[in-house]
Write an enzyme that holds these catalytic residues in place. Structure first.
Site, short mmCIF file in Angstrom:
data_model
loop_
_atom_site.label_atom_id
_atom_site.label_comp_id
_atom_site.label_asym_id
_atom_site.label_seq_id
_atom_site.Cartn_x
_atom_site.Cartn_y
_atom_site.Cartn_z
N ASP A 177 -27.77 -41.29 -38.28
CA ASP A 177 -28.59 -40.07 -38.32
C ASP A 177 -30.04 -40.36 -38.71
O ASP A 177 -30.79 -39.45 -39.04
CB ASP A 177 -27.98 -39.05 -39.30
CG ASP A 177 -27.95 -39.56 -40.74
OD1 ASP A 177 -28.41 -40.70 -40.99
OD2 ASP A 177 -27.46 -38.82 -41.62
N GLU A 198 -31.04 -38.71 -46.39
CA GLU A 198 -30.48 -38.04 -45.23
C GLU A 198 -31.52 -37.13 -44.57
O GLU A 198 -32.60 -36.89 -45.16
CB GLU A 198 -29.26 -37.22 -45.67
CG GLU A 198 -28.09 -38.06 -46.21
CD GLU A 198 -27.30 -38.79 -45.12
OE1 GLU A 198 -27.87 -39.13 -44.06
OE2 GLU A 198 -26.10 -39.04 -45.34
N HIS A 230 -31.05 -42.13 -41.37
CA HIS A 230 -31.36 -42.28 -42.80
C HIS A 230 -31.76 -43.72 -43.11
O HIS A 230 -31.31 -44.66 -42.47
CB HIS A 230 -30.21 -41.80 -43.70
CG HIS A 230 -28.97 -42.64 -43.67
ND1 HIS A 230 -27.71 -42.12 -43.44
CD2 HIS A 230 -28.76 -43.97 -43.88
CE1 HIS A 230 -26.81 -43.08 -43.50
NE2 HIS A 230 -27.42 -44.22 -43.77
N ASP A 233 -29.65 -48.30 -53.23
CA ASP A 233 -28.90 -47.08 -53.51
C ASP A 233 -27.55 -47.41 -54.15
O ASP A 233 -27.15 -48.58 -54.23
CB ASP A 233 -28.71 -46.23 -52.24
CG ASP A 233 -28.46 -47.08 -50.99
OD1 ASP A 233 -27.99 -48.22 -51.13
OD2 ASP A 233 -28.72 -46.60 -49.88
C1 F6R Z 1 -27.25 -49.14 -47.61
C2 F6R Z 1 -28.14 -48.14 -47.09
C3 F6R Z 1 -27.88 -47.43 -45.79
C4 F6R Z 1 -27.41 -48.38 -44.68
C5 F6R Z 1 -27.12 -47.57 -43.42
C6 F6R Z 1 -26.62 -48.46 -42.30
O1 F6R Z 1 -27.76 -49.64 -48.84
O2 F6R Z 1 -29.09 -47.85 -47.72
O3 F6R Z 1 -29.08 -46.82 -45.37
O4 F6R Z 1 -28.39 -49.34 -44.45
O5 F6R Z 1 -26.16 -46.59 -43.70
O6 F6R Z 1 -25.40 -49.02 -42.67
P1 F6R Z 1 -24.75 -50.20 -41.82
O7 F6R Z 1 -25.67 -51.35 -41.93
O8 F6R Z 1 -23.45 -50.46 -42.50
O9 F6R Z 1 -24.64 -49.69 -40.43
#
Ligand code: F6R
Length: 260
Positions: free
Chosen positions: A136, A143, A138, A67
């Site tokens: 959440d 989301e 995702h 992303d």
């Molecule tokens: C990042 C992504 C997000 C993260 C998620 C957890 O490329 O796709 O889904 O993996 O927000 O983030 P962290 O690892 O920072 O807790």
């Protein structure tokens, strides 16, 4: 879905790196799906170490970021294109042109998203996708409410995700509202998915997507339908799981030949 509960990030990184190393030795031109955020960083550090110390070779590999933020100026240090370069791909011998990232500043975002999907397809699809999970539920930036069949597209971040990610920026107001993310359908096409989650703040999300119903309110729950999904978590992230003892027993007694 295989759930593996490990003592800490070192063991999680080691096991994920073993799977990636085995893939690269079997298929040197493997296509890797690369998450950003904090969770995968120990895996990238371990792969960098194996590259430096024992020549793990990425020269024919490809990487696709999951992303990207929309609206950050090119070269912004927190754009995922920069993060993935800094934290991982600049530290190994992957060809820079083999590292792909969704274009969050394209004039025609839908066309750029389609081109991203096409590039993945042209290379035969993602062999191994690394994922983190949001508080959440995702994955990527899909989301709650994301379509299970979605492909790469623009999404709006939920306020909680912006707050969670504010630690990477000077403040909440700097966190973009929009992102381009691989869809849940895109992620489900990866041949093997390894999701990593650590810390008590992830316990509820882990419980919801591993043991809750498959529902769009918790995007990661779609992984229950994936034929080869590996969930690597520490004790804190596993602390709300009902079947934790069963997952431990299963992994401890797994035949060695099975691998991840
Ligand atoms: C990042 C992504 C997000 C993260 C998620 C957890 O490329 O796709 O889904 O993996 O927000 O983030 P962290 O690892 O920072 O807790």
């Amino acid at each position: 879905m295989e759930v593996v509960i490990l003592p800490g990030t070192r063991q999680i990184a080691g096991l994920a790196a073993d799977a990636i190393e085995a893939l690269l030795r079997r298929k040197p031109n493997a296509v890797l799906g690369l998450a950003t955020g904090s969770s995968p960083l120990p895996i990238y550090d371990e792969l960098v170490r194996r590259h430096a110390e024992r020549g793990l070779d990425f020269s024919q590999a490809h990487g696709f970021a999951l992303d990207e933020y929309v609206g950050l100026p090119p070269g912004h240090p927190e754009s995922y294109r920069e993060v993935i370069r800094r934290e991982f791909t600049n530290r190994i011998n992957i060809q820079p042109e083999n590292v792909h990232c969704p274009d969050g500043s394209a004039e025609d975002i839908p066309a750029a998203c389609q081109a991203y999907e096409d590039a993945m397809t042209e290379l035969g699809g993602v062999d191994l996708q690394i994922l983190g999970v949001g508080t959440d539920g995702h994955i990527g930036f899909n989301e709650p409410g994301s379509s299970f069949t979605s492909r790469t597209r623009i999404k709006s971040l939920i306020e909680q995700t912006r707050k969670d990610n504010a630690r990477f920026f000077k403040g909440l107001s700097e966190v973009p509202h929009h992102v381009v993310t691989q869809g849940l359908g895109t992620i489900m096409d990866a041949r093997h998915v390894i999701l990593v989650a650590t810390g008590a703040q992830k316990a509820q999300a882990v419980r919801d997507f591993v043991e809750g119903p498959v529902a769009a309110i918790c995007a990661a729950s779609i992984l229950q339908f994936h034929p080869h999904a590996t969930i690597l978590i520490d004790e804190a992230a596993a602390s709300s799981l009902k079947l934790a003892d069963y997952y431990r027993h299963t992994f401890d007694n797994k035949p060695k030949w099975q691998g991840l």
